[in-house]
Design an enzyme around this catalytic site. Structure first.
Site, mmCIF file in Angstrom:
data_model
loop_
_atom_site.group_PDB
_atom_site.id
_atom_site.type_symbol
_atom_site.label_atom_id
_atom_site.label_comp_id
_atom_site.label_asym_id
_atom_site.label_seq_id
_atom_site.Cartn_x
_atom_site.Cartn_y
_atom_site.Cartn_z
ATOM 1 C CG ASN A 1 -8.762 14.467 -10.225
ATOM 2 O OD1 ASN A 1 -8.678 15.332 -10.100
ATOM 3 N ND2 ASN A 1 -9.464 13.572 -9.284
ATOM 4 C CG ASP B 1 -1.778 1.114 1.403
ATOM 5 O OD1 ASP B 1 -2.828 1.083 2.148
ATOM 6 O OD2 ASP B 1 -1.514 2.273 0.728
ATOM 7 N N GLY C 1 -9.377 5.257 -5.495
ATOM 8 C CA GLY C 1 -7.942 4.556 -5.714
ATOM 9 C C GLY C 1 -6.762 4.951 -5.074
ATOM 10 C CB VAL C 2 -3.269 5.974 -5.802
ATOM 11 C CG1 VAL C 2 -2.138 6.807 -5.310
ATOM 12 C CG2 VAL C 2 -2.765 4.651 -6.251
ATOM 13 C CG ASP C 3 -6.404 11.523 -5.803
ATOM 14 O OD1 ASP C 3 -7.005 12.047 -6.836
ATOM 15 O OD2 ASP C 3 -5.949 12.128 -4.794
ATOM 16 C CE1 TYR D 1 -8.447 9.341 -14.670
ATOM 17 C CE2 TYR D 1 -5.933 10.111 -14.953
ATOM 18 C CZ TYR D 1 -7.410 10.291 -14.525
ATOM 19 O OH TYR D 1 -7.814 11.486 -13.948
ATOM 20 C CB SER E 1 -2.205 6.018 -16.368
ATOM 21 O OG SER E 1 -2.190 7.423 -16.215
ATOM 22 C CB THR E 2 -2.008 0.855 -14.199
ATOM 23 O OG1 THR E 2 -1.679 0.806 -12.921
ATOM 24 C CG2 THR E 2 -0.672 1.046 -15.109
ATOM 25 N N GLY E 3 -5.079 2.105 -13.251
ATOM 26 C CA GLY E 3 -6.455 1.657 -12.614
ATOM 27 C C GLY E 3 -7.171 2.372 -13.322
HETATM 28 N N1 APR Z 1 -1.299 1.487 -2.793
HETATM 29 C C1 APR Z 1 -0.701 1.230 -3.994
HETATM 30 N N2 APR Z 1 -1.584 1.006 -5.349
HETATM 31 C C2 APR Z 1 -2.623 1.284 -5.236
HETATM 32 C C3 APR Z 1 -3.433 1.576 -4.127
HETATM 33 C C4 APR Z 1 -2.733 1.853 -2.998
HETATM 34 N N3 APR Z 1 -3.391 2.302 -1.798
HETATM 35 N N4 APR Z 1 -4.796 1.762 -4.449
HETATM 36 C C5 APR Z 1 -4.848 1.373 -5.691
HETATM 37 N N5 APR Z 1 -3.636 1.196 -6.424
HETATM 38 C C6 APR Z 1 -3.169 0.705 -7.653
HETATM 39 C C7 APR Z 1 -4.203 0.315 -8.640
HETATM 40 O O1 APR Z 1 -4.327 -1.241 -8.383
HETATM 41 C C8 APR Z 1 -3.747 0.473 -9.778
HETATM 42 O O2 APR Z 1 -2.772 -0.226 -10.294
HETATM 43 O O3 APR Z 1 -2.776 1.986 -8.148
HETATM 44 C C9 APR Z 1 -2.773 1.810 -9.630
HETATM 45 C C10 APR Z 1 -3.452 3.303 -10.052
HETATM 46 O O4 APR Z 1 -4.682 3.225 -10.014
HETATM 47 P P1 APR Z 1 -5.897 4.362 -9.844
HETATM 48 O O5 APR Z 1 -5.672 4.977 -8.283
HETATM 49 O O6 APR Z 1 -7.025 4.073 -10.248
HETATM 50 O O7 APR Z 1 -4.952 5.564 -10.555
HETATM 51 P P2 APR Z 1 -5.049 5.865 -12.094
HETATM 52 O O8 APR Z 1 -5.328 4.797 -13.012
HETATM 53 O O9 APR Z 1 -4.235 6.844 -12.236
HETATM 54 O O10 APR Z 1 -6.425 6.797 -12.148
HETATM 55 C C11 APR Z 1 -6.475 8.229 -11.573
HETATM 56 O O11 APR Z 1 -8.408 7.870 -10.483
HETATM 57 O O12 APR Z 1 -8.672 7.814 -8.036
HETATM 58 C C12 APR Z 1 -8.707 8.581 -9.172
HETATM 59 O O13 APR Z 1 -8.772 10.908 -8.667
HETATM 60 C C13 APR Z 1 -7.954 9.895 -9.390
HETATM 61 O O14 APR Z 1 -9.191 10.641 -11.180
HETATM 62 C C14 APR Z 1 -8.225 10.060 -10.816
HETATM 63 C C15 APR Z 1 -7.816 8.533 -11.597
#
Ligand code: APR
Length: 168
Positions: free
Chosen positions: A24, A10, A32-34, A121, A117-119
């Site tokens: 974003n 994490d 997600g991460v954000d 996005y 970007s792999t979640g």
């Molecule tokens: N720690 C590490 N990796 C994580 C965590 C965490 N706590 N939570 C999610 N992830 C992974 C996801 O599995 C994915 O592989 O981080 C990667 C990125 O996923 P997202 O968080 O969805 O980010 P992204 O694809 O860049 O999309 C960004 O999502 O949350 C919104 O505000 C954000 O609009 C923006 C978009």
């Protein structure tokens, strides 16, 4: 040469100088991460983010880490995957270049990246990981204070992709 490593875990628990947020363009939080980073940092993070006024795709902004183990959060905005013909690779590369540049400007020594970007996005993990590792390796070849870059994968499958590329 700095150390590159990949772990499963994490991003919010990483005790490094800076963790990178997959944000974003509003910088006002998300899922997600954000969402995890804002939950871990507490409300002061959003207050500081409001003063920044957003961040264009491919760029990065740095804030304090507040209640997180990390001293700083580097917020970067990855591209939304739309098939690969809309300049996504170049924008994703800039996320890593700009995040490393901010870390070096502040003399930071350790930084942890999620898979930008792999979640939500939708960027294919293998392509994104290839860009992440190649760009970070290139950046660490230049003068920098950064001694450790940790790729923090949420899933074992993602970790396998990163490990294969790092060992390759
Ligand atoms: N720690 C590490 N990796 C994580 C965590 C965490 N706590 N939570 C999610 N992830 C992974 C996801 O599995 C994915 O592989 O981080 C990667 C990125 O996923 P997202 O968080 O969805 O980010 P992204 O694809 O860049 O999309 C960004 O999502 O949350 C919104 O505000 C954000 O609009 C923006 C978009």
């Amino acid at each position: 040469m700095a150390r590159l490593e990949a772990v499963q875990g994490d991003i919010t628990t990483q005790a490094v100088d800076a963790i990178v947020n997959a944000a974003n363009t509003t910088l006002l939080g998300g899922g997600g991460v954000d969402g995890a980073i804002h939950r871990g940092a507490g409300p002061e993070l959003l207050e500081e983010c409001r003063t920044i006024g957003g961040c264009p795709t491919g760029e990065a902004r740095i804030t304090q880490g507040y209640r997180l183990a990390a001293k700083h959060v580097i917020h970067t905005v990855g591209p939304v995957w739309s098939g690969g013909q809309r300049g996504e690779a170049a924008l994703l590369r800039r996320c890593y270049v700009n995040s490393l540049q901010l870390a070096a400007e502040r003399g930071l020594r350790s930084i942890a990246f999620p898979s930008i970007s792999t979640g939500a996005y939708g960027y294919p993990i293998a392509r994104a990981a290839e860009i992440a590792i190649a760009t970070v390796r290139d950046g660490l070849g230049k003068p920098t204070s950064v001694e450790l870059v940790r790729f923090v994968c949420f899933s074992a499958a993602d970790l396998t992709v990163y490990r294969r590329l790092l060992d390759g």
